[in-house]
Design a protein around this motif. Structure first.
Motif, PDB file in Angstrom:
ATOM      1  N   ALA A  91       0.831  -1.205   0.000  1.00  0.00           N
ATOM      2  CA  ALA A  91       0.000   0.000   0.000  1.00  0.00           C
ATOM      3  C   ALA A  91       0.867   1.257   0.000  1.00  0.00           C
ATOM      4  O   ALA A  91       0.593   2.221  -0.728  1.00  0.00           O
ATOM      5  CB  ALA A  91      -0.925  -0.008   1.215  1.00  0.00           C
ATOM      6  N   ARG A 128       1.124   4.243  -2.937  1.00  0.00           N
ATOM      7  CA  ARG A 128       0.875   5.656  -2.641  1.00  0.00           C
ATOM      8  C   ARG A 128       2.072   6.528  -3.024  1.00  0.00           C
ATOM      9  O   ARG A 128       1.909   7.649  -3.507  1.00  0.00           O
ATOM     10  CB  ARG A 128       0.556   5.839  -1.159  1.00  0.00           C
ATOM     11  CG  ARG A 128       0.016   7.232  -0.819  1.00  0.00           C
ATOM     12  CD  ARG A 128      -0.497   7.289   0.594  1.00  0.00           C
ATOM     13  NE  ARG A 128       0.585   7.179   1.564  1.00  0.00           N
ATOM     14  CZ  ARG A 128       1.345   8.200   1.970  1.00  0.00           C
ATOM     15  NH1 ARG A 128       1.156   9.404   1.457  1.00  0.00           N
ATOM     16  NH2 ARG A 128       2.284   8.027   2.863  1.00  0.00           N
ATOM     17  N   VAL A 153      -9.293   2.028  -3.418  1.00  0.00           N
ATOM     18  CA  VAL A 153      -8.909   0.632  -3.309  1.00  0.00           C
ATOM     19  C   VAL A 153     -10.178  -0.184  -3.130  1.00  0.00           C
ATOM     20  O   VAL A 153     -11.004   0.133  -2.272  1.00  0.00           O
ATOM     21  CB  VAL A 153      -7.959   0.412  -2.112  1.00  0.00           C
ATOM     22  CG1 VAL A 153      -7.763  -1.075  -1.857  1.00  0.00           C
ATOM     23  CG2 VAL A 153      -6.625   1.080  -2.352  1.00  0.00           C
ATOM     24  N   PHE A 175      -4.730  -0.285   4.664  1.00  0.00           N
ATOM     25  CA  PHE A 175      -4.612   0.693   3.577  1.00  0.00           C
ATOM     26  C   PHE A 175      -4.802   2.114   4.102  1.00  0.00           C
ATOM     27  O   PHE A 175      -4.118   3.040   3.669  1.00  0.00           O
ATOM     28  CB  PHE A 175      -5.626   0.388   2.478  1.00  0.00           C
ATOM     29  CG  PHE A 175      -5.208  -0.724   1.563  1.00  0.00           C
ATOM     30  CD1 PHE A 175      -4.345  -0.480   0.503  1.00  0.00           C
ATOM     31  CD2 PHE A 175      -5.660  -2.017   1.760  1.00  0.00           C
ATOM     32  CE1 PHE A 175      -3.938  -1.501  -0.333  1.00  0.00           C
ATOM     33  CE2 PHE A 175      -5.256  -3.051   0.925  1.00  0.00           C
ATOM     34  CZ  PHE A 175      -4.397  -2.793  -0.126  1.00  0.00           C
TER      35      PHE A 175
END
Length: 432
Positions: free
Chosen positions: A136, A140, A153, A167
C-alpha cells in the motif's frame, strides 16, 4: 521529611500522583473499538461451558485441537540452532537474498518471463500484514498519476476485517467494496463482481485473493480469472493479489499460485502479498514477502529505493529465524518433498472434515444444501448461516463462528464434530 509550614505538594507532586500538575498527553485518548475477532475471542474466554468450541481461529489445528507444528520444521529449527555458521547479525532492510529468491521462484516459477527479464522485486516482510502495508505504501508513493494519490482501493465483500485499516494507515482513505460472495447461491457471483469493477475509476487498485479466500474459502475459477484480468487490463485497474496460505488450499504449490503466474504471463503489472507462516506452521515467526512485478526492468532500481526508504521507517529489518527455516526447505529437494507431503496431509484432512460435516448435516435433515462446503478450499469455509443463527450458536450452544457465518474447518475434530453438527441443525431449525 517536609520542612515546617510546607506541604508535600510544594515540590510539584500533586495528591493525584501527577508530577508538576500537568495533564497526560494521552488524556484525550479514546478506547479503540474492539474488532469483531477480538470481541469473539473475549466472549469465548469468559465462557465456562465444558463443551464450548472456538471455530473462528486463524491457525491450523490438529486432530487434538492444538496448533500444529510440522515435524520437518521442528527438525530444521534444531539443526539451525546448532549451526555454528549462523551468526546473530542484522539482515538487509529488504531481507535475506536467498529467502527472497526462493520465495519468488516458489510463486512465479523459474521460467517466468518477468523473472528472466529482471523486472521482479521481492522484499522480505515481518508477516502478511506487513506485506500488505508495504504494498500500500509503495502504491501511494510510486503512483504515476499524482503524488497525492489516495485510492480508491476495492476490497471484496466480505474480506479480512483488517485490510481496510491497513490501507488507511498507509494514507489511502478511499476504500470501496466489490461484490464477491452470494449468500443466497452460496458461491462467488462473477456477474455482480464484474459490474462493480466495470464502474471503478481508472488506476483503482483491486485487491484479489489468489487462493483460499478469507473468510469464505470460495475461490475464483481459472475461467473467471481470465475474464477478470481482461477487464482489469481494459479498464486500466491495478491488481493487488493476496496469497497468505500458499499450498494450504489445494495441497499443490503451483495450483495455489496459478492466478499469480497467470497475471504475470499476461504481462500485467501487480503486487502480491504473501505469508509462509501458515504453510510452515511458523505462526509466531512473522515470515512474509511482497512481490512486485513491474512493466519494465528500468523501474526496478527506483522502486527498490522507495521500498528501502519505507521499510526503514516501518520496521528497519525483518526477523530472520523463520525465513532461515523456509529457505532451508525450499532450497533442498528432499526437504521440499517432505514438506509438501505434510502439507498435503493437512489439506486432505480439511477436505475430509468438509465432507463429513456436510454428510452429517444431510443425515439429520438440516435445511438447505451443503454442497458448497466441499466446493470451497483451505482452512476456512462459509457455512451460509445468518447473523441470528450465528448468535444462537454462541449464546445457546457455546459454539463460536465468525459473525459472517465463516469457520475454520481444522478446528473440527472427532471430539466435537457431533456437537457442532447438532448445534448447526438446531440453529437452522429452532432459531428465529
Amino acid at each position: 521529611m517536609s520542612r515546617p509550614g510546607s506541604s508535600p505538594n510544594e515540590k510539584g507532586v500533586k495528591q493525584n500522583g501527577d508530577p508538576g500538575g500537568h495533564l497526560s498527553v494521552f488524556t484525550n485518548a479514546h478506547t479503540a473499538a474492539e474488532s469483531p475477532e477480538t470481541r469473539l475471542w473475549s466472549a469465548f474466554k469468559k465462557d465456562t461451558h465444558k463443551r464450548r468450541v472456538y471455530l473462528a481461529g486463524r491457525e491450523y489445528y490438529s486432530e487434538e485441537g492444538k496448533t500444529f507444528e510440522l515435524c520437518l520444521v521442528r527438525k530444521i529449527k534444531q539443526q539451525l540452532s546448532a549451526d555454528p555458521t549462523l551468526r546473530p547479525e542484522y539482515p538487509s532492510s529488504l531481507g535475506l537474498t536467498e529467502y527472497i529468491r526462493r520465495a519468488t521462484e516458489m510463486t512465479l516459477g523459474r521460467s517466468c518471463q518477468a523473472v528472466v527479464e529482471d523486472r521482479v522485486l521481492g522484499i522480505q516482510t515481518p508477516g502478511f500484514t506487513a506485506a500488505v502495508r508495504l504494498g500500500a505504501e509503495l502504491l501511494r508513493h510510486c503512483n504515476d498519476v499524482c503524488a497525492a494519490w489516495c485510492g480508491p482501493v476495492y476490497l471484496s465483500s466480505p474480506c479480512d476485517d483488517s485490510l481496510a485499516g491497513i490501507f488507511q494507515a498507509a494514507g489511502i482513505q478511499d476504500i470501496r467494496e466489490y461484490y464477491y460472495w452470494d449468500d443466497m447461491q452460496r458461491c462467488v457471483c462473477l456477474e455482480k463482481l464484474l459490474e462493480d469493477l466495470e464502474k471503478a475509476p481508472e488506476q483503482s487498485v483491486v485487491v484479489l485473493s489468489a487462493s483460499a479466500h478469507y473468510p469464505t474459502g470460495a475461490d475464483l475459477s481459472q475461467n473467471q480469472w481470465a475474464v477478470i484480468t481482461k477487464l482489469i487490463m481494459r479498464r486500466r485497474l491495478f491488481p493487488f493479489l493476496l496469497l497468505p496460505t500458499q499450498a494450504l488450499c489445494y495441497g499443490d504449490l503451483e495450483r495455489d499460485a496459478w492466478p499469480v503466474r497467470y497475471c504475470a504471463s499476461q504481462g500485467m503489472e501487480f503486487v502480491c502479498a504473501q505469508s509462509f507462516s501458515h504453510c510452515f506452521g511458523l505462526y509466531g515467526e512473522a515470515v512474509g514477502h511482497l512481490l512486485c512485478v513491474l512493466k519494465q526492468s528500468s523501474l526496478l532500481l527506483s522502486v527498490r529505493s522507495q521500498a528501502d526508504k519505507i521499510v526503514k521507517s516501518l520496521w528497519a529489518q525483518p526477523p530472520v529465524g523463520g525465513a532461515h527455516v523456509v529457505t532451508t526447505v525450499l532450497s533442498n529437494p528432499a526437504h521440499l518433498v517432505e514438506w509438501q507431503e505434510e502439507v498435503k496431509h493437512i489439506v486432505e484432512r480439511c477436505m475430509l472434515i468438509r465432507e463429513v460435516l456436510g454428510d452429517r448435516l444431510r443425515l439429520l435433515g438440516t435445511p438447505g444444501s451443503w454442497d458448497h462446503l466441499t466446493k470451497q478450499g483451505g482452512l476456512y469455509c462459509h457455512t451460509g448461516l445468518n447473523g441470528e443463527q450465528v448468535e444462537f450458536l454462541s449464546k445457546r450452544r457455546h459454539v463460536y463462528l465468525q459473525p459472517s457465518g465463516c469457520l475454520n474447518v481444522s478446528a473440527i475434530n472427532g471430539l466435537n464434530l457431533d456437537y457442532i453438527v447438532e448445534s448447526i441443525h438446531l440453529a437452522l431449525t429452532t432459531s428465529p
